[in-house]
Write a protein that holds these residues in place. Sequence first.
Motif, PDB file in Angstrom:
ATOM      1  N   GLN A   1       0.831  -1.209   0.000  1.00 24.43           N
ATOM      2  CA  GLN A   1       0.000   0.000   0.000  1.00 24.43           C
ATOM      3  C   GLN A   1       0.862   1.254   0.000  1.00 24.43           C
ATOM      4  OE1 GLN A   1      -2.940   0.039   3.142  1.00 24.43           O
ATOM      5  NE2 GLN A   1      -2.669   2.235   3.444  1.00 24.43           N
ATOM      6  N   PRO A   2       0.645   2.157  -0.945  1.00 25.25           N
ATOM      7  CA  PRO A   2       1.461   3.373  -0.993  1.00 25.25           C
ATOM      8  C   PRO A   2       0.981   4.426  -0.012  1.00 25.25           C
ATOM      9  CG  PRO A   2      -0.099   3.372  -2.809  1.00 25.25           C
ATOM     10  CD  PRO A   2      -0.281   2.051  -2.097  1.00 25.25           C
ATOM     11  N   GLY A   3       1.846   5.368   0.266  1.00 32.49           N
ATOM     12  CA  GLY A   3       1.485   6.538   1.048  1.00 32.49           C
ATOM     13  C   GLY A   3       1.248   6.282   2.527  1.00 32.49           C
ATOM     14  N   ILE A   4       1.867   5.253   3.091  1.00 33.29           N
ATOM     15  CA  ILE A   4       1.735   4.988   4.526  1.00 33.29           C
ATOM     16  C   ILE A   4       2.472   6.078   5.303  1.00 33.29           C
ATOM     17  CG2 ILE A   4       2.219   3.346   6.375  1.00 33.29           C
ATOM     18  CD1 ILE A   4       2.286   1.146   4.231  1.00 33.29           C
ATOM     19  N   PRO A   5       1.872   6.671   6.333  1.00 31.87           N
ATOM     20  CA  PRO A   5       2.613   7.659   7.126  1.00 31.87           C
ATOM     21  C   PRO A   5       3.897   7.059   7.689  1.00 31.87           C
ATOM     22  CG  PRO A   5       0.280   7.693   7.693  1.00 31.87           C
ATOM     23  CD  PRO A   5       0.489   6.496   6.815  1.00 31.87           C
ATOM     24  N   ALA A   6       4.952   7.823   7.659  1.00 32.39           N
ATOM     25  CA  ALA A   6       6.260   7.306   8.058  1.00 32.39           C
ATOM     26  C   ALA A   6       6.244   6.671   9.441  1.00 32.39           C
ATOM     27  CB  ALA A   6       7.296   8.418   7.987  1.00 32.39           C
ATOM     28  N   SER A   7       5.511   7.286  10.376  1.00 29.88           N
ATOM     29  CA  SER A   7       5.491   6.766  11.737  1.00 29.88           C
ATOM     30  C   SER A   7       4.821   5.398  11.839  1.00 29.88           C
ATOM     31  CB  SER A   7       4.773   7.750  12.667  1.00 29.88           C
ATOM     32  OG  SER A   7       3.412   7.902  12.291  1.00 29.88           O
ATOM     33  N   LYS A   8       4.070   4.981  10.801  1.00 25.05           N
ATOM     34  CA  LYS A   8       3.374   3.699  10.799  1.00 25.05           C
ATOM     35  C   LYS A   8       3.909   2.750   9.726  1.00 25.05           C
ATOM     36  CE  LYS A   8      -0.904   5.783  12.535  1.00 25.05           C
ATOM     37  NZ  LYS A   8      -0.786   5.199  13.884  1.00 25.05           N
ATOM     38  N   ALA A   9       5.005   3.126   9.098  1.00 25.57           N
ATOM     39  CA  ALA A   9       5.524   2.350   7.965  1.00 25.57           C
ATOM     40  C   ALA A   9       6.416   1.188   8.403  1.00 25.57           C
ATOM     41  CB  ALA A   9       6.274   3.267   7.009  1.00 25.57           C
TER      42      ALA A   9
END
Length: 261
Positions: free
Chosen positions: A243-251
């Motif tokens: 999935q693209p565009g995951i927030p960095a803090s949740k990646a």
Amino acid sequence: MSETDSPERRTRFLPDTTSGVEEPRRAGVRFLAAVALVLGYSATVACSGNAALPVAPSPGLNSTRAPVSTPAATQTAQTSPGPGETKPGIQLIAVPQRDGSFNMTENVMLPAATDILPLQLPTSGDHLPGMMSRTTPRVTDLKVVADDQTVPIQNTTVTAAGDLPLTVSATRIQLTYKLTGSTVLATPSTSTRAGSAIRPLTAGAEGTLPTDVTVTSGLLNAICPLLTETRCAVGDPPILGIQPGIPASKALVVLQLDLPR
């Protein structure tokens, strides 16, 4: 910076220059799918002895299904310009190796210039399932380029969270490195099936940055433990991505994959 990083664990990397029934039903299905994704198989931690690992998505780690590699055309589409290249965000490209390590490239574009880059290891024991939480990720051969200038680094090995001072205040940063210790191999040892956990080393730079993660070959499934909808694989093998565009803090991404032979 990740909430799990404590001051006692941080180190400093210095450059050498200084409505109704349906919704609950759907929620239950999503929950069961996430549980099925991560529970139920035994494995061996690469280079660290025997350990039990939760099951990865179907097909399981011990399946005899032939390895699946992502076609070159799919790889090209997955790594097309986007976050980290043409707009603020992070592009993480992971190239699996036969020993369970990864050659990693991170392209980062920040919304504002910085001369301090927080680094954090790619796994979090609080959110990884089962024995995956006992993996010991390690970064070696770290190289950093900030606004087209090479950043000299005294210690190119990262084993704990820390801050990396840059020689320039930059918005565009590229990191390349080797990631080891974050993979659990299937049994028997001759199997190429494995589970791995990866995340951007720069995820703490700005937690809201959209992050695209690409695994260049062998991807069979993926979950993102920090997302509400944990299954984050998109498409179907062999055309499978994350999935693209995951927030960095949740990646934080837990992969099921076939390693190269």
